[in-house]
Design a protein around this motif. Sequence first.
Motif, PDB file in Angstrom:
ATOM      1  N   TYR A  38       0.957  -0.961  -0.135  1.00  0.00           N
ATOM      2  CA  TYR A  38       0.160   0.092   0.063  1.00  0.00           C
ATOM      3  C   TYR A  38       0.848   1.324  -0.137  1.00  0.00           C
ATOM      4  N   HIS A  39       1.978   1.251   0.671  1.00  0.00           N
ATOM      5  CA  HIS A  39       2.781   2.214   0.864  1.00  0.00           C
ATOM      6  C   HIS A  39       3.518   2.649  -0.525  1.00  0.00           C
ATOM      7  N   ALA A  40       3.785   1.468  -1.364  1.00  0.00           N
ATOM      8  CA  ALA A  40       4.246   1.769  -2.549  1.00  0.00           C
ATOM      9  C   ALA A  40       3.137   2.384  -3.581  1.00  0.00           C
ATOM     10  N   PHE A  41       2.048   2.128  -3.439  1.00  0.00           N
ATOM     11  CA  PHE A  41       1.023   2.941  -4.509  1.00  0.00           C
ATOM     12  C   PHE A  41       0.720   4.292  -3.918  1.00  0.00           C
TER      13      PHE A  41
ATOM     14  N   LEU B 265      -6.191   3.802   2.034  1.00  0.00           N
ATOM     15  CA  LEU B 265      -5.477   2.930   1.414  1.00  0.00           C
ATOM     16  C   LEU B 265      -5.983   3.050   0.019  1.00  0.00           C
ATOM     17  N   PRO B 266      -5.290   2.998  -1.005  1.00  0.00           N
ATOM     18  CA  PRO B 266      -5.382   3.162  -2.445  1.00  0.00           C
ATOM     19  C   PRO B 266      -6.021   2.054  -3.083  1.00  0.00           C
ATOM     20  N   ASP B 267      -6.840   2.299  -4.038  1.00  0.00           N
ATOM     21  CA  ASP B 267      -7.676   0.983  -4.794  1.00  0.00           C
ATOM     22  C   ASP B 267      -6.415   0.378  -5.780  1.00  0.00           C
ATOM     23  N   ILE B 268      -5.640  -0.512  -5.194  1.00  0.00           N
ATOM     24  CA  ILE B 268      -4.761  -0.986  -6.196  1.00  0.00           C
ATOM     25  C   ILE B 268      -4.992  -1.646  -7.388  1.00  0.00           C
ATOM     26  N   ASP B 269      -6.139  -2.373  -7.544  1.00  0.00           N
ATOM     27  CA  ASP B 269      -6.613  -3.069  -8.739  1.00  0.00           C
ATOM     28  C   ASP B 269      -7.048  -2.154  -9.653  1.00  0.00           C
ATOM     29  N   GLN B 270      -7.504  -0.746  -9.531  1.00  0.00           N
ATOM     30  CA  GLN B 270      -7.757   0.253 -10.292  1.00  0.00           C
ATOM     31  C   GLN B 270      -6.420   0.748 -10.892  1.00  0.00           C
TER      32      GLN B 270
END
Length: 297
Positions: free
Chosen positions: A109-112, A273-278
């Motif tokens: 999550y930190h990466a995105f 937290l970001p929406d990683i799949d998006q």
Amino acid sequence: LKYLLRTDSLFGLTNKKLQNPSLAYRPNLEMNEKREKQDYRNFESGSLIDRVFNTYKLMHTNQTLDFVKQKRAVWAGCNHTQMRMMDSIMSLDELVDESDPDVDFPNSYHAFQTAEGIRREHPDNDWFQLVGLIHDVGKTMAFWGEPQWAVVGDTFPVGCKFQNSIVFRGETFLDNPDETNPSYNTEYGIYESNCGLDKVHMSWGHDEYLYRVLKFNNCSIPEQGLYMIRFHSFYPWHSHGDYMHLCNDKDLHMLPWVQQFNKFDLYTKTTKLPDIDQLKPYYQSLIDKYCPGLLKW
């Protein structure tokens, strides 16, 4: 040469030593949930402080010049596995950084978060965004048997005096044999004045490892990005102005780039937290541009 560009003018930064430099590099982001700048990197109190201290105690006891040389020999050949960059990023779902006093969620999550913070302020600088995404991927060493104290946390030179700006400096180096070795405990130690950071042995961790992976695989990230990756955890240098006596002209010209990156690495941490799949399709396109295919690790 690219590194001779006036990066200090570009970012409005200077190389002067600051009283509290990290406070000068905070981005204009809306995701900080009203956290104050002084709330970040609190190494004095908080719910995670015992875990953090124990990680640094082990690190500062065991990270010697001999240890660093041994780890370079083990990892520099990139012969552990082959893996695509996105798979490596997503593997960080399984890692919580035990040296981080700010967050207690998986590193992916930190990466995105970091990448998206850079993307908002630098929408046209795609390699910078990619650096934000991948900068911690070297932490995958923890999945191959390395203890976290040899993977995460702030970095520092070995083979010379441990400076006072290192986290927990007064409490955690007492059992490090290099602390009392007269060949290593002087200001310059084994190094020459202004030798350049490329010739300095840094404590072993994810910064140096990922840098070596990218070089080994001939990834096309610009030199400024490689410096960000290699030295983003070197807080005694980029945020406290120490070890300047070891830097050459290239290091000093690259320093503003590392400082510019640091504000996103540090101040984009949030429980939102970001929406990683998006986000993955966009960032996969950047990976395909700069570090495509199967990489050797």
